[in-house]
Design an enzyme around this catalytic site. Sequence first.
Site, PDB file in Angstrom:
ATOM      1  N   LYS A 217       0.644  -1.279   0.215  1.00 20.19           N
ATOM      2  CA  LYS A 217       0.019  -0.069   0.365  1.00 20.19           C
ATOM      3  C   LYS A 217       1.157   1.705   0.071  1.00 20.19           C
ATOM      4  CE  LYS A 217      -4.559  -1.858   1.261  1.00 20.19           C
ATOM      5  NZ  LYS A 217      -5.200  -2.262   2.483  1.00 20.19           N
ATOM      6  N   ARG A 251      -3.586  -9.785   4.624  1.00 20.47           N
ATOM      7  CA  ARG A 251      -4.430  -9.989   3.686  1.00 20.47           C
ATOM      8  C   ARG A 251      -2.949  -9.747   2.514  1.00 20.47           C
ATOM      9  NH1 ARG A 251      -6.162  -6.926  -0.324  1.00 20.47           N
ATOM     10  NH2 ARG A 251      -7.740  -7.524  -1.374  1.00 20.47           N
TER      11      ARG A 251
HETATM   12  N1  HH2 Z   1      -7.527  -3.259   1.084  1.00 21.86           N
HETATM   13  C1  HH2 Z   1      -7.875  -3.609  -0.733  1.00 21.86           C
HETATM   14  C2  HH2 Z   1      -9.565  -4.441  -0.518  1.00 21.86           C
HETATM   15  N2  HH2 Z   1      -9.912  -4.865  -0.285  1.00 21.86           N
HETATM   16  N3  HH2 Z   1     -10.412  -6.041   2.630  1.00 21.86           N
HETATM   17  C3  HH2 Z   1      -9.761  -5.906   3.561  1.00 21.86           C
HETATM   18  N4  HH2 Z   1     -10.737  -6.302   4.320  1.00 21.86           N
HETATM   19  N5  HH2 Z   1      -9.082  -4.813   4.312  1.00 21.86           N
HETATM   20  C4  HH2 Z   1      -8.190  -4.492   3.313  1.00 21.86           C
HETATM   21  O1  HH2 Z   1      -7.311  -4.109   3.968  1.00 21.86           O
HETATM   22  C5  HH2 Z   1      -8.152  -4.634   1.931  1.00 21.86           C
HETATM   23  C6  HH2 Z   1      -9.798  -5.219   1.670  1.00 21.86           C
HETATM   24  C7  HH2 Z   1      -7.204  -2.870  -1.146  1.00 21.86           C
HETATM   25  O2  HH2 Z   1      -6.514  -3.679  -2.038  1.00 21.86           O
HETATM   26  P1  HH2 Z   1      -6.225  -4.476  -2.878  1.00 21.86           P
HETATM   27  O3  HH2 Z   1      -6.931  -5.916  -2.978  1.00 21.86           O
HETATM   28  O4  HH2 Z   1      -5.090  -5.499  -3.422  1.00 21.86           O
HETATM   29  O5  HH2 Z   1      -6.449  -3.434  -4.784  1.00 21.86           O
HETATM   30  P2  HH2 Z   1      -7.445  -2.397  -5.028  1.00 21.86           P
HETATM   31  O6  HH2 Z   1      -8.794  -2.407  -4.376  1.00 21.86           O
HETATM   32  O7  HH2 Z   1      -7.046  -1.753  -6.031  1.00 21.86           O
HETATM   33  O8  HH2 Z   1      -8.343  -3.947  -5.674  1.00 21.86           O
END
Ligand code: HH2
Length: 276
Positions: A217, A251
Amino acid sequence: MEEFLPATRPAVMGILNVTPDSFFDGGRYVAREAAVRRGVELAEEGADLIDVGGESTRPGASSVCAEEEMTRVVGVIERLARLVDVPISVDTMKPTVAAAALDAGARIINDVSAGRWDERMLALAAERRCPIVLMHMRGTPRTMQESPVYYDVVGEVCAFLASRRDRAVALGVAPERIVLDPGIGFGKRLEHNLALLRDLPRVAGLGCPVLVGVSRKSFIGEILDLPVEERLEGTAAAVAMAVARGARIIRVHDVLAMSRVVKVASAICEGRWAGS
Ligand code: HH2
């Protein structure tokens, strides 16, 4: 939720984004075959859970309609659930998408809006008797980074999570099926993210398992002045600290590397490890 978590260490949740625009893996797994292959790879790398998402929540991301989100995730979940013996969660704010994902074989709901986008999500978790992750976010993905201000970020996030947990319980979700998440990077500046990670034991003190998502992040990029492709070591540091401060689910995108980090960090904290 305990049934889905390893007994001796925190769980590693592998990220599978079936999206064109996620901040790290966007566009890599849009084709169903590629997504399923990646899911199998995450399982082989040692993921304890696989989180499948069809809508990016990166700052400023535009929202996707339920039909499009369903098209992205349901077929992938259906195939993956048959191929791997790893519980699948669905990362969505929409109850219709979550319901279709559960029908396709997902077993956990991950709602970054904590049921505020559509409160029917809480009723769905109650009805299906499945665990649900409730995450803190300021505003919506589109607006969350517009000058977030907190007087006491840890206190405010804990109060929010406690109230969403209570709401979920009031709507019939069993307390032991609730997971809480401080929402690293969701409507927070660097100092807010650091305070939440430092004071994670206060979040854990709410009594539910805590999920932490720090993987690659932007707060890591800000500290190191590095782009997303070069944040593996920074992620490792944040993961180890989160484990030391009580996270039960981590995660991450890089499952192989981070499951090693989790195992060593957890062995140091607990004085035990698999096989000890
Ligand atoms: N972060 C992201 C998405 N979903 N869910 C939970 N519970 N906690 C988190 O910190 C979290 C999440 C963001 O990361 P990512 O899925 O890699 O990116 P994007 O939202 O751009 O798909």
